[in-house]
Design a protein around this motif. Structure first.
Motif, PDB file in Angstrom:
ATOM      1  N   UNK A 199       0.846  -1.186   0.000  1.00 35.13           N
ATOM      2  CA  UNK A 199       0.000   0.000   0.000  1.00 35.13           C
ATOM      3  C   UNK A 199       0.884   1.240   0.000  1.00 35.13           C
ATOM      4  N   UNK A 200       0.738   2.045  -1.043  1.00 28.46           N
ATOM      5  CA  UNK A 200       1.635   3.184  -1.248  1.00 28.46           C
ATOM      6  C   UNK A 200       1.446   4.287  -0.212  1.00 28.46           C
ATOM      7  N   UNK A 201       0.219   4.618   0.131  1.00 30.23           N
ATOM      8  CA  UNK A 201      -0.051   5.840   0.887  1.00 30.23           C
ATOM      9  C   UNK A 201       0.163   5.694   2.393  1.00 30.23           C
ATOM     10  N   UNK A 202      -0.089   4.510   2.956  1.00 34.68           N
ATOM     11  CA  UNK A 202       0.171   4.337   4.387  1.00 34.68           C
ATOM     12  C   UNK A 202       1.361   3.423   4.654  1.00 34.68           C
ATOM     13  N   UNK A 203       2.033   2.980   3.584  1.00 30.66           N
ATOM     14  CA  UNK A 203       3.255   2.160   3.695  1.00 30.66           C
ATOM     15  C   UNK A 203       3.034   0.937   4.584  1.00 30.66           C
ATOM     16  N   UNK A 204       2.050   0.142   4.199  1.00 31.40           N
ATOM     17  CA  UNK A 204       1.794  -1.128   4.860  1.00 31.40           C
ATOM     18  C   UNK A 204       1.845  -2.251   3.839  1.00 31.40           C
ATOM     19  N   UNK A 205       2.016  -3.470   4.362  1.00 25.83           N
ATOM     20  CA  UNK A 205       1.954  -4.686   3.550  1.00 25.83           C
ATOM     21  C   UNK A 205       0.772  -5.511   4.027  1.00 25.83           C
ATOM     22  N   UNK A 222       0.924  -5.220   8.055  1.00 28.51           N
ATOM     23  CA  UNK A 222       2.119  -4.834   8.790  1.00 28.51           C
ATOM     24  C   UNK A 222       2.696  -3.538   8.238  1.00 28.51           C
ATOM     25  N   UNK A 223       3.299  -2.707   9.102  1.00 25.07           N
ATOM     26  CA  UNK A 223       3.958  -1.481   8.628  1.00 25.07           C
ATOM     27  C   UNK A 223       5.289  -1.797   7.967  1.00 25.07           C
ATOM     28  N   UNK A 224       5.634  -1.002   6.957  1.00 24.17           N
ATOM     29  CA  UNK A 224       6.926  -1.140   6.285  1.00 24.17           C
ATOM     30  C   UNK A 224       8.021  -0.317   6.952  1.00 24.17           C
ATOM     31  N   UNK A 235       5.331   4.370  -0.514  1.00 21.99           N
ATOM     32  CA  UNK A 235       5.705   2.998  -0.839  1.00 21.99           C
ATOM     33  C   UNK A 235       5.816   2.780  -2.335  1.00 21.99           C
ATOM     34  N   UNK A 236       6.666   1.821  -2.734  1.00 21.35           N
ATOM     35  CA  UNK A 236       6.940   1.668  -4.162  1.00 21.35           C
ATOM     36  C   UNK A 236       6.795   0.237  -4.669  1.00 21.35           C
ATOM     37  N   UNK A 237       7.637  -0.691  -4.201  1.00 14.09           N
ATOM     38  CA  UNK A 237       7.717  -1.994  -4.863  1.00 14.09           C
ATOM     39  C   UNK A 237       7.890  -3.093  -3.823  1.00 14.09           C
ATOM     40  N   UNK A 238       7.600  -4.342  -4.228  1.00  8.17           N
ATOM     41  CA  UNK A 238       7.815  -5.489  -3.348  1.00  8.17           C
ATOM     42  C   UNK A 238       8.078  -6.739  -4.163  1.00  8.17           C
ATOM     43  N   UNK A 239       8.902  -7.642  -3.600  1.00 13.15           N
ATOM     44  CA  UNK A 239       9.238  -8.899  -4.267  1.00 13.15           C
ATOM     45  C   UNK A 239       9.549  -9.962  -3.227  1.00 13.15           C
ATOM     46  N   UNK A 240       9.320 -11.228  -3.621  1.00  9.90           N
ATOM     47  CA  UNK A 240       9.577 -12.382  -2.776  1.00  9.90           C
ATOM     48  C   UNK A 240      10.768 -13.146  -3.356  1.00  9.90           C
TER      49      UNK A 240
END
Length: 349
Positions: A199-205, A222-224, A235-240
């Motif tokens: 989530x870009x605006x509140x920087x959560x996953x 969870x918070x980033x 927030x921008x990007x995520x990868x596993x």
């Protein structure tokens, strides 16, 4: 295993092509001058094509990937709006493009020669459609499901994609996020049914789980950012990682990468740490071996190579490499072994 890294820099209108060596060093192979501001990069499932979606002339450019990973432009097709994210079906027959500015997703056919056609379908009314993600099928006969993260709706819209390349609404409707969260990008676990949303605006996953009946259920949020952080949230990007043990996210205002552990027994996420990287890390990628994380600095004009500790997931800066201006998209491809290497039973570095 020979891997090639592609970095799109829209401001300078370039794609840099690097060879990723076994020790983590990068070796520049090619700098491609693009016809416009190339942003989303997309690799075909067979590894033979790189598709770059560009603006201000909305189009997708097809680049043929040579045996050494270098690119040669082979075609171009129009898009209906400014592209923010693209996806391709596992069969390689359809390309989907999300447009944040134009609030839609389009579907374009890809022919047997790898060339993209103009869009044959446009689904409007998707407010700030930031990304489009195709879910893996749990059974061979399952319908292809498509998720569109709509930032201004605080929702992830669900669709089916037919074998003919037509989007249909999913009967279960949208997946809501928290108010003001701003869903941006999604990532999938490689072996089980968990879906992660940045989530870009509140920087959560958000961690969602796909149930047997098709329901997608929120399991964690969870918070980033570090506790007590007072700056802007972007927030921008995520990868596993390919082994499914670690999840990473990037945040542009703090220029931090965040590490989460993924529990093997139930998939629960645990925040482990934060690591500085290039300024404004708009996009990053993880290599196919899960040994290196490569982060592009949108304002530093460099690509950082971070070594991943295989046991803890901790990041160590290995090196920095100059790229173009506004670098933001990173993709990593494992090249097919050359005939000579296969004949001698060896592999390229």
């Amino acid at each position: 295993m020979q891997q090639v890294v592609y970095v799109a820099s829209p401001v300078s209108q370039q794609i840099h092509v690097f060879s990723l060596l076994a020790n983590g060093d990068l070796q520049l192979l090619q700098t491609v001058a693009t016809l416009g501001q190339v942003q989303p990069l997309l690799l075909s499932p067979n590894g033979q094509w790189l598709y770059g979606a560009q603006r201000p002339d909305f189009a997708v450019v097809s680049y043929r990937i040579g045996p050494d990973g270098q690119l040669k432009q082979q075609g171009m097709a129009p898009l209906a709006g400014s592209p923010s994210h693209t996806a391709i079906t596992p069969c390689g027959r359809f390309l989907l493009a999300a447009s944040y500015a134009f609030n839609h997703v389009t579907v374009s056919a890809i022919d047997a020669a790898g060339q993209v056609a103009p869009p044959h379908q446009q689904w409007d009314g998707l407010q700030a459609a930031h990304s489009v993600t195709l879910l893996s099928r749990t059974q061979p006969n399952d319908q292809q499901e498509v998720l569109v993260a709509c930032l201004k709706e605080d929702a992830i819209r669900r669709f089916f994609l037919t074998e003919q390349g037509t989007l249909l609404p999913h009967p279960r409707g949208a997946i809501p996020t928290a108010a003001g969260a701003g869903p941006r990008h999604l990532a999938l676990h490689p072996t089980h049914r968990d879906i992660y949303c940045l989530n870009e605006l509140d920087c959560t996953i958000n961690r969602y789980q796909r149930e047997d009946d098709g329901q997608i259920t929120l399991r964690q949020r969870l918070p980033m950012l570090p506790a007590g952080y007072q700056g802007e949230h972007w927030g921008a990007d995520l990868h596993v990682t390919p082994d499914g043990r670690f999840l990473y996210s990037s945040e542009r205002a703090s220029s931090l990468l965040t590490l989460f552990a993924i529990a093997p027994h139930d998939g629960n996420l645990s925040l482990l740490g934060h690591y500085p990287t290039e300024s404004m890390p708009r996009g990053f990628a993880i290599d196919q071996g899960g040994r290196y994380l490569l982060a592009a600095g949108q304002t530093s004009h460099h690509l950082a190579v971070h070594r991943i500790n295989e046991h803890t997931g901790e990041l160590t800066l290995h090196g920095r490499y100059p790229v173009g201006e506004g670098a933001m998209w990173v993709r990593v491809l494992t090249l097919a072994p050359s005939p000579s290497a296969m004949a001698h039973g060896g592999s390229a570095v």
